[in-house]
Write an enzyme that holds these catalytic residues in place. Sequence first.
Site, PDB file in Angstrom:
ATOM      1  N   LYS A 137      -6.811   5.799 -19.716  1.00 20.21           N
ATOM      2  CA  LYS A 137      -7.029   6.065 -21.288  1.00 20.21           C
ATOM      3  C   LYS A 137      -5.788   5.774 -22.297  1.00 20.21           C
ATOM      4  O   LYS A 137      -5.355   5.223 -22.034  1.00 20.21           O
ATOM      5  CB  LYS A 137      -7.680   7.832 -21.092  1.00 20.21           C
ATOM      6  N   ASP A 154      -6.906  18.028 -15.358  1.00 19.09           N
ATOM      7  CA  ASP A 154      -6.789  17.021 -15.464  1.00 19.09           C
ATOM      8  C   ASP A 154      -5.776  16.955 -16.890  1.00 19.09           C
ATOM      9  O   ASP A 154      -6.623  17.694 -17.787  1.00 19.09           O
ATOM     10  CB  ASP A 154      -7.687  16.551 -15.699  1.00 19.09           C
ATOM     11  N   TYR A 158     -15.274  15.965 -16.679  1.00 16.69           N
ATOM     12  CA  TYR A 158     -15.969  14.668 -16.433  1.00 16.69           C
ATOM     13  C   TYR A 158     -16.909  14.238 -15.854  1.00 16.69           C
ATOM     14  O   TYR A 158     -16.791  15.188 -14.367  1.00 16.69           O
ATOM     15  CB  TYR A 158     -14.548  14.009 -16.545  1.00 16.69           C
ATOM     16  N   ARG A 168       1.226  -1.020   0.375  1.00 15.81           N
ATOM     17  CA  ARG A 168      -0.394  -0.481  -0.031  1.00 15.81           C
ATOM     18  C   ARG A 168       0.986   1.182   0.258  1.00 15.81           C
ATOM     19  O   ARG A 168       0.521   2.422  -0.243  1.00 15.81           O
ATOM     20  CB  ARG A 168      -1.290   0.244   1.480  1.00 15.81           C
TER      21      ARG A 168
HETATM   22  C1  LIG Z   1     -10.877  13.435 -18.249  1.00 13.86           C
HETATM   23  C2  LIG Z   1     -11.461  12.445 -17.097  1.00 13.86           C
HETATM   24  N1  LIG Z   1     -10.444  12.883 -15.440  1.00 13.86           N
HETATM   25  C3  LIG Z   1     -10.894  11.641 -15.038  1.00 13.86           C
HETATM   26  C4  LIG Z   1     -11.666  10.210 -15.402  1.00 13.86           C
HETATM   27  C5  LIG Z   1     -11.957   9.479 -14.541  1.00 13.86           C
HETATM   28  O1  LIG Z   1     -10.740   8.064 -15.074  1.00 13.86           O
HETATM   29  P1  LIG Z   1     -11.568   7.106 -14.135  1.00 13.86           P
HETATM   30  O2  LIG Z   1     -11.942   6.193 -15.192  1.00 13.86           O
HETATM   31  O3  LIG Z   1      -9.937   6.064 -14.501  1.00 13.86           O
HETATM   32  O4  LIG Z   1     -11.645   6.592 -12.914  1.00 13.86           O
HETATM   33  C6  LIG Z   1     -11.782  10.358 -16.489  1.00 13.86           C
HETATM   34  C7  LIG Z   1     -12.635   8.445 -17.050  1.00 13.86           C
HETATM   35  O5  LIG Z   1     -13.787   9.346 -18.569  1.00 13.86           O
HETATM   36  C8  LIG Z   1     -11.623  11.178 -18.166  1.00 13.86           C
HETATM   37  O6  LIG Z   1     -12.410  11.040 -19.074  1.00 13.86           O
END
Ligand SMILES: Cc1ncc(COP(=O)(O)O)c(C=O)c1O
Length: 382
Positions: free
Chosen positions: A199, A174, A102, A50
Amino acid sequence: MGEHFETRCIHGSGEHSFEEQTHAVSFPLYQTATFGHLGLGRSSGFDYTREKNPTRQRLEEIMTELEHGVDTVAFASGMAAVSACFELFSPGDHIICAEDLYGGTNRLLHTISMKNGLQVDFVDTTSLEQIRERLTPATRAIYIETPSNPMMRVTDLRGCAAIAKEHGLLLIADNTFLSPYFQNPIALGADIVIHSGSKFISGHNDTIAGFLTSARQDLADRIRLIAKTTGGMLAPFDCWLAMRGLKTLPIRMERQQQNAREVARWLGAQPGIEQVFYTGLADHPGYALNLSQARGCGSMLSFRTDTVQTAHRILNGVRLITFAESLGGTESLITYPLTQTHPDVPEQMRLRLGITDRLLRLSVGLEHVDDIIADLGQALEG
Ligand SMILES: Cc1ncc(COP(=O)(O)O)c(C=O)c1O
């Protein structure tokens, strides 16, 4: 040695990526929960997975290199990373947040962060003026996605960094949609970079991961403490998969971008398509700004159809492209933000942004572009 991005994706900062004992070329998977102590006070530096694991550490080092940070923590998902990031704040703190985000981040803020006392203002961050207008004495951070999910809005990273610096705020970006291959927010003044590693970084639609990269050691220390205390870190096998994915990040990003450009142009010429949102099209309002802060436009695009029937026909008709959530992988995916990624965004906000029953989001993959276009064509015709 190995100054170029492509080389660092494979070797990190080192001359080679050999694991020290065996010289294994592929960094080993340390699938262990714990590490033995040879005696009292004789730890190898690894005690419990962890907190620290060699496979995770290797991946985190590579991400730190690629994002120009001082440290990275790998989390079990993008959302685990986003959640850990908001643990930096206290009840009463105020965050200025991009309104086009998101949907999961929007849900986190509305259902959990606000309940815990965080004040959040959702703003059109493409306007620096709007950000300035919302500043209060309690403001602690600006939180953005650029390009944003799903409307592909572009926010001025340098401009936000200047406001953050002037007012002693954190700039959190992000960077999921462009990946470190195309954009490095820390190099432009951001304090923390977030990735959904599920992604482009992993890149094969086969794992869920997340990252927080810090620009400063004090932030890095706080994030490590939050991560080890709340425990949402990435398991060793998923670290290994993400590390393997990273080795081909540059060539995937280039080819996917090339495919996306062609798909965007083709979509724009189809009678059933009203508008295409892709930062690689010269008529996109953020086209010039994006190219002033990023090295490319990526392979994410959205488009609005003429009618809801056309949108549904495409979703039901695609055969090669998969109707699924997520993005950034080898397989092209088409998403209905209204029901899949953004259903929990308050309706008024969703409609204002343009997330309607006619909006589709497309992650252009690595199939041959002619096949992707042919699939969209047959789905459109019905
Ligand atoms: C821009 C963005 N940030 C964060 C996330 C969250 O990621 P996760 O699905 O790996 O939890 C996503 C998910 O689609 C995303 O598109």
